[in-house]
Design a protein around this motif. Structure first.
Motif, mmCIF file in Angstrom:
data_model
loop_
_atom_site.group_PDB
_atom_site.id
_atom_site.type_symbol
_atom_site.label_atom_id
_atom_site.label_comp_id
_atom_site.label_asym_id
_atom_site.label_seq_id
_atom_site.Cartn_x
_atom_site.Cartn_y
_atom_site.Cartn_z
ATOM 1 N N VAL A 36 0.853 -3.331 3.243
ATOM 2 C CA VAL A 36 0.577 -4.762 3.040
ATOM 3 C C VAL A 36 -0.920 -4.993 2.860
ATOM 4 C CG1 VAL A 36 0.678 -7.043 4.128
ATOM 5 C CG2 VAL A 36 2.600 -5.474 4.356
ATOM 6 N N SER A 37 -1.708 -4.573 3.877
ATOM 7 C CA SER A 37 -3.152 -4.862 3.860
ATOM 8 C C SER A 37 -3.818 -4.247 2.650
ATOM 9 C CB SER A 37 -3.798 -4.324 5.122
ATOM 10 O OG SER A 37 -3.229 -4.929 6.241
ATOM 11 N N ALA A 38 -3.451 -2.996 2.378
ATOM 12 C CA ALA A 38 -4.096 -2.291 1.265
ATOM 13 C C ALA A 38 -3.804 -2.989 -0.056
ATOM 14 C CB ALA A 38 -3.617 -0.852 1.220
ATOM 15 N N THR A 39 -2.572 -3.435 -0.217
ATOM 16 C CA THR A 39 -2.203 -4.088 -1.475
ATOM 17 C C THR A 39 -2.923 -5.425 -1.624
ATOM 18 O OG1 THR A 39 -0.043 -3.074 -1.203
ATOM 19 C CG2 THR A 39 -0.235 -4.793 -2.895
ATOM 20 N N LEU A 40 -2.917 -6.213 -0.530
ATOM 21 C CA LEU A 40 -3.589 -7.511 -0.605
ATOM 22 C C LEU A 40 -5.086 -7.322 -0.850
ATOM 23 C CD1 LEU A 40 -1.885 -9.553 2.282
ATOM 24 C CD2 LEU A 40 -1.412 -9.619 -0.172
ATOM 25 N N GLU A 41 -5.641 -6.305 -0.181
ATOM 26 C CA GLU A 41 -7.080 -6.064 -0.344
ATOM 27 C C GLU A 41 -7.397 -5.659 -1.769
ATOM 28 O OE1 GLU A 41 -11.044 -5.226 -0.014
ATOM 29 O OE2 GLU A 41 -9.709 -3.621 -0.672
ATOM 30 N N SER A 42 -6.511 -4.836 -2.338
ATOM 31 C CA SER A 42 -6.798 -4.385 -3.699
ATOM 32 C C SER A 42 -6.760 -5.570 -4.675
ATOM 33 C CB SER A 42 -5.797 -3.293 -4.119
ATOM 34 O OG SER A 42 -4.568 -3.868 -4.463
ATOM 35 N N ILE A 77 -7.214 -2.518 6.977
ATOM 36 C CA ILE A 77 -7.202 -2.614 5.519
ATOM 37 C C ILE A 77 -7.786 -1.337 4.913
ATOM 38 C CG2 ILE A 77 -8.163 -3.861 3.532
ATOM 39 C CD1 ILE A 77 -8.214 -6.374 5.280
ATOM 40 N N LEU A 78 -8.927 -0.922 5.486
ATOM 41 C CA LEU A 78 -9.604 0.265 4.955
ATOM 42 C C LEU A 78 -8.735 1.513 5.121
ATOM 43 C CD1 LEU A 78 -13.199 -0.541 6.191
ATOM 44 C CD2 LEU A 78 -12.467 -0.376 3.809
ATOM 45 N N LEU A 79 -8.096 1.623 6.277
ATOM 46 C CA LEU A 79 -7.234 2.790 6.527
ATOM 47 C C LEU A 79 -6.094 2.845 5.520
ATOM 48 C CD1 LEU A 79 -6.872 2.857 10.414
ATOM 49 C CD2 LEU A 79 -7.955 4.585 8.968
ATOM 50 N N GLU A 80 -5.451 1.685 5.338
ATOM 51 C CA GLU A 80 -4.303 1.635 4.435
ATOM 52 C C GLU A 80 -4.726 1.888 2.995
ATOM 53 O OE1 GLU A 80 -2.090 -1.956 5.169
ATOM 54 O OE2 GLU A 80 -1.962 -1.513 7.314
ATOM 55 N N LYS A 81 -5.877 1.337 2.674
ATOM 56 C CA LYS A 81 -6.393 1.518 1.319
ATOM 57 C C LYS A 81 -6.652 3.013 1.061
ATOM 58 C CE LYS A 81 -9.793 -0.658 -1.689
ATOM 59 N NZ LYS A 81 -10.976 -1.502 -1.758
ATOM 60 N N TRP A 82 -7.218 3.655 2.085
ATOM 61 C CA TRP A 82 -7.521 5.085 1.945
ATOM 62 C C TRP A 82 -6.224 5.903 1.823
ATOM 63 C CZ3 TRP A 82 -6.795 9.488 5.131
ATOM 64 C CH2 TRP A 82 -7.505 10.622 4.709
ATOM 65 N N ILE A 83 -5.250 5.554 2.668
ATOM 66 C CA ILE A 83 -3.975 6.280 2.608
ATOM 67 C C ILE A 83 -3.337 6.090 1.230
ATOM 68 C CG2 ILE A 83 -1.636 6.444 3.598
ATOM 69 C CD1 ILE A 83 -2.908 5.584 6.308
ATOM 70 N N GLU A 84 -3.385 4.875 0.723
ATOM 71 C CA GLU A 84 -2.858 4.592 -0.620
ATOM 72 C C GLU A 84 -3.538 5.489 -1.657
ATOM 73 O OE1 GLU A 84 -0.540 2.941 -1.943
ATOM 74 O OE2 GLU A 84 0.149 1.493 -0.456
ATOM 75 N N GLN A 85 -4.848 5.626 -1.472
ATOM 76 C CA GLN A 85 -5.594 6.469 -2.422
ATOM 77 C C GLN A 85 -5.138 7.928 -2.322
ATOM 78 O OE1 GLN A 85 -9.746 5.937 -1.669
ATOM 79 N NE2 GLN A 85 -9.856 3.971 -2.746
ATOM 80 N N VAL A 86 -4.932 8.378 -1.070
ATOM 81 C CA VAL A 86 -4.477 9.768 -0.876
ATOM 82 C C VAL A 86 -3.101 9.939 -1.509
ATOM 83 C CG1 VAL A 86 -3.836 11.513 0.840
ATOM 84 C CG2 VAL A 86 -5.852 10.113 1.192
ATOM 85 N N ILE A 87 -2.243 8.934 -1.320
ATOM 86 C CA ILE A 87 -0.893 9.010 -1.896
ATOM 87 C C ILE A 87 -0.983 9.129 -3.428
ATOM 88 C CG2 ILE A 87 1.258 7.705 -2.265
ATOM 89 C CD1 ILE A 87 0.862 6.528 0.581
#
Lengths: 494, 438
Positions: free
Chosen positions: A453-459, B126-136
């Motif tokens: 959720v957070s990553a998508t919203l942040e992106s 947010i940063l953690l999830e963003k990073w994991i998304e990038q790794v994925i």
């Protein structure tokens, strides 16, 4: 004390005074009055007026004297001087005298005898040693009375010195006893003087403080008398306000004292370490008195005090100017008003340097532009225009977005935003839900897609931040929301 | 006078400054008199972006603009794609301790992590999830798996391994535990295990007090503590850079609290920690890290309790001996903030009047001479020389503009005359007097 030799006094008409104490008026009793020209005139007058000069008669009402006390005091006479001529002082001396005799009677009498017998014994010893009169002779009887009066007058002198001490008059009157033979003085000191000293030391507090009028007279004649009181004020210092008030009171009772200016001068010096304003005020009081004196001294405050009082040369100059004006106009009120301003912070004139301002503005413009460039939107589309200084109808930034033309590609969102499929899908989901989505619903939606959720919203926010200059999707309590106005800006409106 | 000011910035500037705080946006319009300092900050940010690490000490008295400069740095750094964290030293946290006070500081830093889209802090998940998304995404690309397929059950181990491998590649100390916790975070999310996800976050924020508790919750043997928190900060810095951020900026304000530590040995240990951070940064042992300390002159120069009491720091932080008030060297680690002079404040107030008019779409009858009179009143008030700060001058000026806007016929001189100066300084002296040297 009772007169025990009334017979002797009746026969005293025939006796010549050999005592050498002209000032001592001995009570011969009303029937044994000395026949002389002045007394012959007095004889025709009323008894009261005849006896007016006698102390007992004079003070009988003022001191509420008993008959015995009147008779006793009538036997006394003051050696007139500046101090005891002040009525208040004289009353205090007499009161102390009467209290002392009471003390003798009460606390010093021998066993089974009255105190008077002590005096009688002493008198007899003196007669025997000094005159050797026969006991039955007229000389003996007359001298007996005379010596007793001498003793009483000596005690009166001791009392006067005691009152003088209480009133801080350092000069004492001569209180030597007339008879100096050791046989007499030893006994006299032992029986009378020592006891009198004890009484006077213990009971000096019974002397009433001098009243205002008396103090003024005493200070006028004893010009250093203020020093003791001043020392007390200084030692009891607690605040400049009370100090100034006390000095004013001291000055008031010293108004006829030629040393009055010194009082203010010393007070000004003392208070300078505590209160600069008070010090200057007191110095001006000094100046006022000095100006009105026969000789204008204009004593300066010492250099160290001046250094303490004036931290800047400007303050000292102001002070000098006020002094000079005061010497001319002698107006203390105006001087005090000016003094109050000496220590007030001087109003600083603000100097604005035009050339310096130009330099600051130039530097600031450069910095502001540099920062503006850094903070500007990095990926702004070329034709996005932000009106700068012209106020807009609404506070939001107006964009004129022109869609780049790409043949065969049709998208709901502006192409230049470069939104990927997931981001577009999320935005569509928001639109479908009226721009408000319960967070838990959104999480479920994202979970179906295995996305954070957070990553998508942040992106999404990060991608659009440079265009919107704000966050598109925000958290609002349990919801994720999108501002409609922002959303419209993302749309391809062809 | 001002170009390119946006209405939103004007509102933010007027509202924030009236409230006595630095505005969130538009700071570039009010950085009057700070050109050199701003240039120094921009240069430093550029250097950090290029892989260097820097420590700066912002030194100035109360009201000299330390917090403003840190705020400006924040704003510019976030715009420059830095991850930023702010924390204040307090009596309960410090750089070195063995009773948990350092890990409290670490937790405060991690709680306040901010990025452009989350400027108020709390951006760590947010940063953690963003990073994991990038790794994925990277894993899918490396293994030629479609992005739509990579999230399926069968590839989860592949993703876990990829997370571990990437973490191990970018970290030096404690990388295994760090990577394991991130994997737990990933598992928590994928398996819809909110507790596991939260526990992983709790571990990363240094909120586990005992190893036992961490082992029970996560199966991890280590925890972040007073002795390894700095290594974790460096790990995060590398992680952020790996994600594409320019670097990690940590702003530590109220450094006077280190000066106030009553035990000289503990104080010295804290200064020793500053020295080791300083050496790490300037010797190139760490990349893309920017640490700012803000404190008073005492914190720096006091020979008994300040940084100068520690000889190794004194020799590093002493001013360039060729520097003077006129000729400054802003490339030094220590930047001393001089109070704004009258001319600079005049320019600032003039700008604020412009911004105020722009914000309220008005044209107040306040001339340059009126501004001079206002300033003269301010500087001549009792206490002005001791207490007056730009914050108070600005706030009073804006308050007066507000009154004039709403009451155009008001007597300006009377308003100026009613100004009172108050002492807003923290009562440090009283506190310091009460500290006993052990």
């Amino acid at each position: 004390m009772e007169n025990t030799n009334t017979n002797a006094s009746r026969e005293s008409d025939f006796i010549i005074d050999v005592s050498d104490l002209q000032e001592v008026q001995i009570n011969y009793g009303s029937q044994t009055f000395v026949d002389n020209p002045s007394n012959s005139r007095s004889r025709t007058e009323t008894p009261i007026s005849r006896n007016e000069w006698r102390i007992g008669q004079k003070y009988c009402k003022k001191l509420s004297l008993s008959e015995n006390q009147i008779n006793l005091l009538d036997r006394l006479a003051f050696n007139n001087n500046v101090f005891n001529e002040i009525d208040f002082c004289r009353v205090q001396i007499l009161k102390q005298f009467l209290r002392m005799l009471d003390y003798f009677d009460r606390d010093c009498k021998p066993v089974n005898r009255a105190y008077a017998t002590v005096l009688d014994e002493l008198t007899e010893i003196i007669i025997v040693l000094e005159y050797n009169y026969r006991r039955e002779s007229l000389n003996y009887k007359y001298t007996f009375e005379s010596i007793q009066s001498e003793i009483l007058n000596h005690l009166l002198k001791l009392c006067e010195n005691n009152v003088r001490e209480v009133y801080a008059i350092k000069r004492k009157i001569n209180a030597d006893f007339k008879y100096t033979k050791p046989e007499i003085t030893d006994k006299y000191n032992k029986k009378i003087v020592l006891k009198a000293d004890v009484f006077l030391e213990i009971n000096k507090h019974q002397v009433l403080d001098a009243d205002h009028r008396t103090n003024i007279i005493l200070n006028e004649t004893t010009t250093n008398r203020w020093k003791d009181k001043y020392e007390y004020i200084v030692s009891d210092y607690s605040s400049s306000v009370s100090f100034e008030r006390e000095i004013e009171r001291l000055a008031e009772v010293n108004r006829k004292n030629p040393s009055l200016d010194t009082i203010y001068y010393e007070a000004s010096k003392f208070i300078s370490t505590y209160d600069k304003n008070a010090s200057l005020r007191l110095y001006f009081h000094y100046l006022e008195i000095d100006l009105n004196s026969s000789k204008f001294d204009r004593k300066q405050l010492t250099k160290s005090i001046q250094k303490n009082l004036f931290s800047t040369s400007e303050q000292f100059e102001d002070f000098e100017n006020i002094v000079n004006e005061f010497i001319l106009n002698k107006n203390l009120k105006i001087a005090f008003e000016s003094l109050n301003k000496i220590y007030l912070p001087k109003r600083k004139k603000l100097v604005i340097d035009r050339s310096e301002i130009d330099r600051v503005q130039k530097l600031d413009l450069e910095t502001s532009q540099k920062l503006g460039d850094l903070l500007a939107d990095e990926n702004e589309v070329p034709d996005v225009q932000v009106s700068d200084l012209i106020p807009q109808d609404d506070d939001n930034i107006q964009f004129n977005v022109t869609k780049p033309i790409e043949a065969g590609v049709s998208s709901k969102y502006l192409h230049c935003l470069n939104l990927n499929d997931t981001q577009q899908e999320v935005l569509d989901y928001f639109e479908k839900n009226g721009m408000n989505i319960l967070q838990s619903d959104f999480e479920d939606f994202m979970r179906t897609k295995q996305l954070f959720v957070s990553a998508t919203l942040e992106s999404i926010n990060d991608t659009l931040y440079d265009v919107l200059d704000d966050v598109l999707i925000e958290e609002d309590e349990d919801y994720f929301i999108i501002n409609n106005e922002y959303f419209k800006k993302l749309l391809n409106n062809d | 006078m001002i170009s390119n000011i946006k209405p939103k910035e004007a509102t933010s500037i007027i509202n924030s400054l009236t409230g006595g705080v630095v505005p969130k946006i538009g700071v570039q319009h009010i950085a009057v008199g700070r050109s050199e300092e701003v240039n120094a900050a921009i240069t430093s940010l550029e250097e950090v972006k290029n892989g260097h690490s820097i420590v700066k000490f912002w030194i100035g008295d109360f009201g000299s603009g330390k917090s403003f400069m840190l705020h400006l740095l924040n704003t510019v750094a976030m715009k420059q794609k830095f991850v930023v964290a702010n924390a204040d030293f307090t009596p309960d946290n410090r750089l070195y301790s063995n009773d948990g006070k350092s890990v409290i500081l670490y937790s405060a830093i991690m709680d306040n992590i901010a990025i452009q889209t989350k400027p108020e802090g709390g951006a760590l998940p947010i940063l953690l999830e963003k990073w994991i998304e990038q790794v994925i995404s990277r894993t899918a690309e490396e293994n030629k798996i479609l992005l739509t397929d990579i999230r399926s059950e069968q590839y989860r181990d592949l993703i876990r391994n990829s997370i571990m491998r990437t973490v191990n590649e970018i970290t030096e100390v404690g990388g295994f535990d760090f990577g394991s916790v991130i994997v737990k975070y990933y598992d928590g999310y994928i398996n819809n295990d909110e507790l596991l996800r939260r526990n992983a976050l709790k571990w990363l924020k240094g909120e586990y007090a005992t190893k036992t508790e961490a082992r029970q919750d996560l199966g991890i043997r280590e925890i972040i503590n007073d002795s390894n928190y700095y290594d974790m900060l460096k790990n995060f810095c590398k992680l952020f850079v790996n994600m594409g951020y320019s670097g990690f900026m940590i702003n530590l304000d109220e450094a006077i609290n280190l000066y106030k530590i009553s035990t000289s040995a503990v104080r010295e240990k804290n200064f020793e920690k500053i020295l080791s951070i300083y050496n790490d940064c300037f010797q190139g042992k760490v990349s893309n890290l920017f640490i700012n300390f803000a404190g008073t002159k005492d914190f720096l120069e006091n020979e008994r309790r300040g940084l100068f009491s520690y000889k190794a720091l004194k020799s590093r932080l002493e001013s360039n001996k060729f520097e003077s008030l006129e000729i400054r060297d802003y490339a030094q680690p220590v930047i001393k903030l001089q109070p704004l002079d009258h001319n600079e404040i005049f320019v600032l107030l003039k700008k604020l009047k412009f911004i105020f008019n722009f914000n309220y779409k008005t044209e107040l009858n306040v001339s340059d001479d009126d501004i001079s009179v206002f300033m003269e009143e301010m500087f001549n008030k009792p206490g002005a020389s001791e207490f007056l700060t730009p914050r108070e001058v600005i706030r009073d000026f804006l308050n007066i503009l507000n009154i004039i806007r709403q009451n155009p016929d008001v007597d300006k001189k009377r308003l100026f005359g009613e100004i009172e100066i108050s002492d807003e300084r923290p009562n440090d002296l009283a506190i310091l007097d009460s500290i006993e040297e052990l």
